[in-house]
Every structure is written in C-alpha cells, then in structure tokens.
Write a protein that holds these residues in place. Structure first.
Motif, short mmCIF file in Angstrom:
data_model
loop_
_atom_site.label_atom_id
_atom_site.label_comp_id
_atom_site.label_asym_id
_atom_site.label_seq_id
_atom_site.Cartn_x
_atom_site.Cartn_y
_atom_site.Cartn_z
N PRO A 15 0.76 -1.17 0.09
CA PRO A 15 0.10 0.01 -0.05
C PRO A 15 1.00 1.01 0.01
O PRO A 15 1.41 1.49 0.86
N ILE A 17 1.18 5.49 -1.14
CA ILE A 17 0.20 7.05 -1.36
C ILE A 17 -0.15 6.66 -2.72
O ILE A 17 0.43 6.63 -3.65
N GLU A 39 8.39 10.71 8.74
CA GLU A 39 7.44 9.85 8.01
C GLU A 39 7.12 8.49 9.02
O GLU A 39 8.06 7.89 9.26
N GLY A 41 5.67 5.01 8.76
CA GLY A 41 5.31 3.96 7.55
C GLY A 41 5.95 4.04 6.33
O GLY A 41 5.76 4.98 5.54
N ALA A 43 6.98 1.70 4.26
CA ALA A 43 6.82 0.51 3.22
C ALA A 43 8.22 0.45 2.31
O ALA A 43 9.33 0.28 2.93
N SER A 47 7.08 7.13 -0.75
CA SER A 47 6.60 8.51 -0.59
C SER A 47 7.86 9.28 -0.19
O SER A 47 8.16 10.31 -0.47
N GLU A 64 9.99 1.95 9.89
CA GLU A 64 9.28 0.94 9.39
C GLU A 64 9.70 -0.22 10.14
O GLU A 64 10.83 -0.43 10.55
N LYS A 65 8.56 -1.29 10.57
CA LYS A 65 9.01 -2.08 11.31
C LYS A 65 8.96 -3.61 10.59
O LYS A 65 9.39 -4.58 11.14
N ILE A 93 7.08 2.18 15.43
CA ILE A 93 7.00 3.54 15.65
C ILE A 93 6.97 3.87 17.21
O ILE A 93 7.67 4.58 17.51
N GLU A 94 6.41 2.90 17.84
CA GLU A 94 6.08 3.02 19.09
C GLU A 94 7.44 3.28 20.23
O GLU A 94 7.30 3.71 21.00
N ASP A 108 1.36 7.70 8.24
CA ASP A 108 0.90 6.67 7.10
C ASP A 108 1.06 5.23 7.48
O ASP A 108 1.28 4.48 6.84
#
Ligand SMILES: C[S@@+](CC[C@H](N)C(=O)[O-])C[C@H]1O[C@@H](n2cnc3c(N)ncnc32)[C@H](O)[C@@H]1O
Length: 195
Positions: A15, A17, A39, A41, A43, A47, A64-65, A93-94, A108
């Motif tokens: 997925p 943008i 940013e 997310g 992927a 983006s 990104e994880k 992100i956490e 995102d």
C-alpha cells in the motif's frame, strides 16, 4: 526509477500513497518550505524518495517495522543515492524517540493508531509544523460503515472516524479535511492562541 518502485509496489500489493495524495503532500512541502520531515510508515520508501527528491535540503526520518519492507526501502534509497537525505529506522514507531522538531510529520502507518501517534509526536512538531494523515476515507468505507461485514474492518474504519472526530473537537488543533483528495487527507496544525 521512481516509476519502477511504484509499479513494483502496486503489482505486489504494497500500500503506497495514491497519486493525488502524493501531489498534495509534495505541494504542501514546497509551499510551506518543510525541511525536516518525519514519516511514520515507510513501506518500500516510495513516498520518502518522492519527498526527498523535491530538494537537496530536505531531510526525512522514516520508520518501518516490517523486515521485508525495510530491506526493499533500504535498497531503493541506496539505488536513488538518497542515503544522506533519508534516515531509515527499522523499528516499531512506538519505540522511536527523537529530540528533533519536524516541519512535517506524515502519518501513514497503522490507521487505528493515529490518535496515539498524534500524542506521541506532538512535542516533535515545530511551532508552525503540520501533521498530515493519509487514508482518512479508507477507500470510501467511512461513508458506509453499516454495510461493512468484516468485524475487524468495521472496527478499523470506526477508529478512523473516531480519530477524526477527536481531533476536530480538540481545542489544541486546527484541522483541514481534504476528503476528495486521494484516499482522504487530514492536515493538523497547532491552534495559535487567541484564534
Ligand atoms: C501505507 S504503508 C506506507 C506507505 C508509504 N508511506 C508510501 O506511501 O510509500 C504503511 C507501512 O507502515 C508500516 N507500519 C505499520 N505499523 C507500524 C508500526 N507500528 N511501526 C512501524 N511501521 C509500521 C507497515 O509495515 C507498512 O509498510
């Protein structure tokens, strides 16, 4: 080269943008002279690479994880020779902590966590900075919640609606909705005192 990344991502169901949302994002960055961007997310880095290509003095921290996404993003960033402009963090992100102030935070990642991410990164937003959220209409499903049969999907879409209501009712923020752009974009800025 960027078109190849996009084509491959779409083919593999990653997925990324939508064109209209990306055009909005890039235009926002140019108009507001955003230089430091976070940013949530990455992927495959599509983006992030598009944002970095706008200007050499733009820097992006992107998180990104997923290991496969991370590896692909790393490769794409290197092939575009953008490793000086894009710092890629392989982690949830956490767990990301930064003392930096960003002109733009592009949100995102997990849609159900938008509220949480807002609180997590609000102190990292520069005074005149903005948070931009993608997928606010979630393929139009926010308008048709009653007809969603999957319980998990319904719960996710409800969380997006709840997030939107929450930030609209929060006196700390000014909100602009662009539901007709891409998959729906929301722009959050700090309300200036006295307005
Ligand atoms: C919509 S995609 C990002 C697309 C990218 N911004 C683009 O347009 O090219 C969302 C990404 O966020 C990642 N993600 C979701 N939750 C995450 C989390 N808690 N921590 C880190 N990454 C996460 C997913 O693995 C996925 O690759």
């Amino acid at each position: 080269m960027i078109d190849e990344i996009k084509t491959k991502a779409i083919k593999e169901g990653v997925p990324i943008i939508k064109d209209e949302g990306l055009a909005f994002l890039l235009n926002y960055i140019s108009e507001h002279h955003c230089k430091q961007i976070l940013e949530l997310g990455t992927a495959v880095g599509y983006s992030a690479i598009c944002m970095a290509k706008l200007s050499k003095d733009i820097h992006i921290d992107t998180i990104e994880k997923d290991p496969d996404m991370y590896e692909q993003a790393l490769k794409n960033i290197r092939e575009n020779d953008l490793q000086d402009q894009i710092s890629l963090f392989f982690m949830p992100i956490e767990d990301f902590v930064s003392a930096k102030h960003y002109d733009l935070i592009f949100v995102d990642a997990a849609k159900a966590q938008y509220g949480k991410y807002t609180e997590q990164f609000l102190d990292n937003l520069s005074e005149d900075g903005a948070m931009i959220y993608d997928n606010m209409i979630f393929h139009g499903l926010v308008y048709d919640i009653d007809h969603i049969t999957s319980r998990s999907l319904k719960s996710l879409v409800k969380k997006i609606v709840k997030f939107s209501e929450m930030v609209h009712n929060d006196e700390r923020f000014d909100i602009m909705d662009f539901d007709n752009i891409g998959d729906g974009i929301l722009v959050l800025t700090r309300r200036k005192s006295g307005t």
